[in-house]
Design a protein around this motif. Structure first.
Motif, PDB file in Angstrom:
ATOM      1  N   LEU A 189       0.857  -1.257  -0.098  1.00 54.82           N
ATOM      2  CA  LEU A 189       0.109   0.134  -0.218  1.00 54.82           C
ATOM      3  C   LEU A 189       0.834   1.339  -0.145  1.00 54.82           C
ATOM      4  CD1 LEU A 189      -2.683  -0.446   2.610  1.00 54.82           C
ATOM      5  CD2 LEU A 189      -3.136  -0.238   0.097  1.00 54.82           C
ATOM      6  N   SER A 190       0.739   2.050  -0.761  1.00 52.30           N
ATOM      7  CA  SER A 190       1.341   3.395  -0.978  1.00 52.30           C
ATOM      8  C   SER A 190       0.335   4.557  -0.578  1.00 52.30           C
ATOM      9  CB  SER A 190       1.929   3.726  -2.317  1.00 52.30           C
ATOM     10  OG  SER A 190       2.890   2.728  -2.945  1.00 52.30           O
ATOM     11  N   LEU A 191       0.919   5.154   0.381  1.00 52.72           N
ATOM     12  CA  LEU A 191       0.056   6.404   0.691  1.00 52.72           C
ATOM     13  C   LEU A 191       0.687   7.624   0.381  1.00 52.72           C
ATOM     14  CD1 LEU A 191      -2.401   7.270   2.572  1.00 52.72           C
ATOM     15  CD2 LEU A 191      -0.896   7.439   4.597  1.00 52.72           C
ATOM     16  N   ILE A 192      -0.022   8.659  -0.266  1.00 48.92           N
ATOM     17  CA  ILE A 192       0.781   9.745  -0.889  1.00 48.92           C
ATOM     18  C   ILE A 192      -0.048  11.114  -0.325  1.00 48.92           C
ATOM     19  CG2 ILE A 192       1.473  11.186  -3.070  1.00 48.92           C
ATOM     20  CD1 ILE A 192       0.358   7.376  -3.550  1.00 48.92           C
ATOM     21  N   ALA A 193       0.774  11.759   0.425  1.00 52.94           N
ATOM     22  CA  ALA A 193      -0.015  13.281   0.872  1.00 52.94           C
ATOM     23  C   ALA A 193      -0.427  14.094  -0.263  1.00 52.94           C
ATOM     24  CB  ALA A 193       0.957  13.955   1.702  1.00 52.94           C
ATOM     25  N   HIS A 194      -1.451  14.638  -0.287  1.00 57.28           N
ATOM     26  CA  HIS A 194      -2.014  15.543  -1.450  1.00 57.28           C
ATOM     27  C   HIS A 194      -1.146  16.827  -1.455  1.00 57.28           C
ATOM     28  CE1 HIS A 194      -5.425  13.506  -2.288  1.00 57.28           C
ATOM     29  NE2 HIS A 194      -6.245  13.503  -0.965  1.00 57.28           N
ATOM     30  N   ARG A 195      -0.584  17.065  -0.353  1.00 60.02           N
ATOM     31  CA  ARG A 195       0.184  18.405   0.167  1.00 60.02           C
ATOM     32  C   ARG A 195       1.514  18.024   0.818  1.00 60.02           C
ATOM     33  NH1 ARG A 195      -2.962  22.803   2.780  1.00 60.02           N
ATOM     34  NH2 ARG A 195      -2.739  21.547   4.423  1.00 60.02           N
ATOM     35  N   ALA A 196       2.888  18.427   0.494  1.00 57.08           N
ATOM     36  CA  ALA A 196       3.956  17.942   0.781  1.00 57.08           C
ATOM     37  C   ALA A 196       3.928  18.545   2.337  1.00 57.08           C
ATOM     38  CB  ALA A 196       5.011  18.516   0.304  1.00 57.08           C
ATOM     39  N   GLU A 197       3.344  19.567   2.928  1.00 52.72           N
ATOM     40  CA  GLU A 197       3.505  20.083   4.163  1.00 52.72           C
ATOM     41  C   GLU A 197       2.612  19.059   5.205  1.00 52.72           C
ATOM     42  OE1 GLU A 197       0.392  22.824   1.816  1.00 52.72           O
ATOM     43  OE2 GLU A 197       2.641  22.095   1.574  1.00 52.72           O
ATOM     44  N   ASP A 198       1.845  18.203   4.796  1.00 55.49           N
ATOM     45  CA  ASP A 198       0.856  17.250   5.539  1.00 55.49           C
ATOM     46  C   ASP A 198       1.856  15.957   5.761  1.00 55.49           C
ATOM     47  OD1 ASP A 198      -1.280  19.134   5.848  1.00 55.49           O
ATOM     48  OD2 ASP A 198      -2.324  18.342   4.106  1.00 55.49           O
ATOM     49  N   TRP A 199       2.723  15.847   5.111  1.00 57.11           N
ATOM     50  CA  TRP A 199       3.578  14.531   5.224  1.00 57.11           C
ATOM     51  C   TRP A 199       3.996  14.211   6.730  1.00 57.11           C
ATOM     52  CZ3 TRP A 199       8.194  12.587   6.943  1.00 57.11           C
ATOM     53  CH2 TRP A 199       8.761  11.269   6.471  1.00 57.11           C
ATOM     54  N   PRO A 200       4.494  15.222   7.489  1.00 58.77           N
ATOM     55  CA  PRO A 200       5.071  14.972   8.932  1.00 58.77           C
ATOM     56  C   PRO A 200       3.791  14.591   9.598  1.00 58.77           C
ATOM     57  CG  PRO A 200       5.900  17.097   8.007  1.00 58.77           C
ATOM     58  CD  PRO A 200       4.993  16.673   7.079  1.00 58.77           C
ATOM     59  N   LEU A 201       2.519  15.159   9.605  1.00 67.14           N
ATOM     60  CA  LEU A 201       1.322  15.112  10.387  1.00 67.14           C
ATOM     61  C   LEU A 201       1.008  13.554   9.908  1.00 67.14           C
ATOM     62  CD1 LEU A 201      -0.944  16.512  11.714  1.00 67.14           C
ATOM     63  CD2 LEU A 201      -2.214  16.617   9.722  1.00 67.14           C
ATOM     64  N   LEU A 202       1.166  12.811   8.830  1.00 69.97           N
ATOM     65  CA  LEU A 202       0.675  11.589   8.533  1.00 69.97           C
ATOM     66  C   LEU A 202       1.537  10.727   8.945  1.00 69.97           C
ATOM     67  CD1 LEU A 202      -0.303  12.072   4.785  1.00 69.97           C
ATOM     68  CD2 LEU A 202      -1.604  11.901   6.739  1.00 69.97           C
ATOM     69  N   ALA A 203       3.098  11.177   8.936  1.00 71.27           N
ATOM     70  CA  ALA A 203       4.101  10.183   9.532  1.00 71.27           C
ATOM     71  C   ALA A 203       3.889   9.993  11.037  1.00 71.27           C
ATOM     72  CB  ALA A 203       5.421  10.868   9.264  1.00 71.27           C
ATOM     73  N   ALA A 204       3.361  10.981  11.727  1.00 71.86           N
ATOM     74  CA  ALA A 204       3.015  10.700  13.197  1.00 71.86           C
ATOM     75  C   ALA A 204       1.759   9.853  13.362  1.00 71.86           C
ATOM     76  CB  ALA A 204       2.953  12.331  13.793  1.00 71.86           C
ATOM     77  N   GLN A 205       1.034   9.891  12.626  1.00 67.87           N
ATOM     78  CA  GLN A 205      -0.358   9.341  12.986  1.00 67.87           C
ATOM     79  C   GLN A 205      -0.550   8.066  12.437  1.00 67.87           C
ATOM     80  OE1 GLN A 205      -3.615  11.918  13.373  1.00 67.87           O
ATOM     81  NE2 GLN A 205      -2.360  13.374  12.468  1.00 67.87           N
ATOM     82  N   VAL A 206      -0.190   7.691  10.950  1.00 65.02           N
ATOM     83  CA  VAL A 206      -0.418   6.627  10.160  1.00 65.02           C
ATOM     84  C   VAL A 206       0.905   5.581  10.531  1.00 65.02           C
ATOM     85  CG1 VAL A 206      -1.040   5.552   7.929  1.00 65.02           C
ATOM     86  CG2 VAL A 206      -1.753   7.924   8.649  1.00 65.02           C
ATOM     87  N   THR A 207       0.931   4.875  11.545  1.00 64.86           N
ATOM     88  CA  THR A 207       1.973   4.059  11.750  1.00 64.86           C
ATOM     89  C   THR A 207       2.028   2.681  11.563  1.00 64.86           C
ATOM     90  OG1 THR A 207       1.156   3.356  14.104  1.00 64.86           O
ATOM     91  CG2 THR A 207       2.485   5.650  14.104  1.00 64.86           C
ATOM     92  N   GLU A 208       3.061   1.965  11.679  1.00 68.66           N
ATOM     93  CA  GLU A 208       3.075   0.488  11.196  1.00 68.66           C
ATOM     94  C   GLU A 208       1.838  -0.172  12.203  1.00 68.66           C
ATOM     95  OE1 GLU A 208       6.813  -0.798  11.924  1.00 68.66           O
ATOM     96  OE2 GLU A 208       7.721  -0.373   9.841  1.00 68.66           O
ATOM     97  N   ALA A 209       2.049   0.092  13.483  1.00 66.25           N
ATOM     98  CA  ALA A 209       0.876  -0.449  14.492  1.00 66.25           C
ATOM     99  C   ALA A 209      -0.532  -0.063  14.392  1.00 66.25           C
ATOM    100  CB  ALA A 209       1.406  -0.030  15.879  1.00 66.25           C
ATOM    101  N   LYS A 210      -0.536   1.086  13.698  1.00 68.63           N
ATOM    102  CA  LYS A 210      -2.029   1.372  13.378  1.00 68.63           C
ATOM    103  C   LYS A 210      -2.634   0.664  12.149  1.00 68.63           C
ATOM    104  CE  LYS A 210      -2.265   5.787  15.922  1.00 68.63           C
ATOM    105  NZ  LYS A 210      -2.778   7.413  15.765  1.00 68.63           N
ATOM    106  N   VAL A 211      -1.687   0.692  11.275  1.00 70.89           N
ATOM    107  CA  VAL A 211      -2.132   0.008   9.941  1.00 70.89           C
ATOM    108  C   VAL A 211      -2.379  -1.529  10.250  1.00 70.89           C
ATOM    109  CG1 VAL A 211      -1.315  -0.868   7.508  1.00 70.89           C
ATOM    110  CG2 VAL A 211      -0.969   1.694   8.467  1.00 70.89           C
ATOM    111  N   LEU A 212      -1.490  -2.115  11.062  1.00 70.17           N
ATOM    112  CA  LEU A 212      -1.586  -3.382  11.591  1.00 70.17           C
ATOM    113  C   LEU A 212      -3.026  -3.608  12.216  1.00 70.17           C
ATOM    114  CD1 LEU A 212      -0.670  -6.452  11.386  1.00 70.17           C
ATOM    115  CD2 LEU A 212       0.919  -5.872  13.459  1.00 70.17           C
TER     116      LEU A 212
END
Length: 105
Positions: free
Chosen positions: A23-46
């Motif tokens: 699964l590839s997850l791509i931010a619509h806006r580059a400035e949202d990448w850190p926000l996604l990095a903090a929240q969409v973790t391996e543990a949450k996806v699992l």
């Protein structure tokens, strides 16, 4: 910040090979990448995919692309050709990921 569905901040692409989902997850806006990095973790996806038998999730960060690549093991219930499901394809699971609620702007 308020809770928003992940699809308001990103889009996804998926591929499947045997019983492994990519699964590839791509931010619509580059400035949202850190926000996604903090929240969409391996543990949450699992946790999100555990009900389908997922046993492991690995996340590969691609900050220059504003994206992540998740590799999830044992989630396709034997693979597209081996599962008894009506739709065990990876693309249907990308929509499950995009429905995850995250804190967003």
């Amino acid at each position: 910040m308020s809770l928003v569905p992940l699809h308001s901040l990103a889009h996804a692409r998926a591929g499947d090979k045997g019983n492994r989902l990519n699964l590839s997850l791509i931010a619509h806006r580059a400035e949202d990448w850190p926000l996604l990095a903090a929240q969409v973790t391996e543990a949450k996806v699992l946790d999100l995919l555990r009900h389908r038998g997922a046993t492991a999730a690995r996340r590969y960060d691609l900050p220059q692309l504003g994206a992540f690549n998740f590799v999830i093991e044992d989630v396709l219930q034997g693979g597209v050709n081996g599962a008894l499901n009506l739709d065990g394809h990876g693309k249907s699971l990308s929509f499950l990921l995009l429905g995850m609620m995250v804190e967003g702007r």
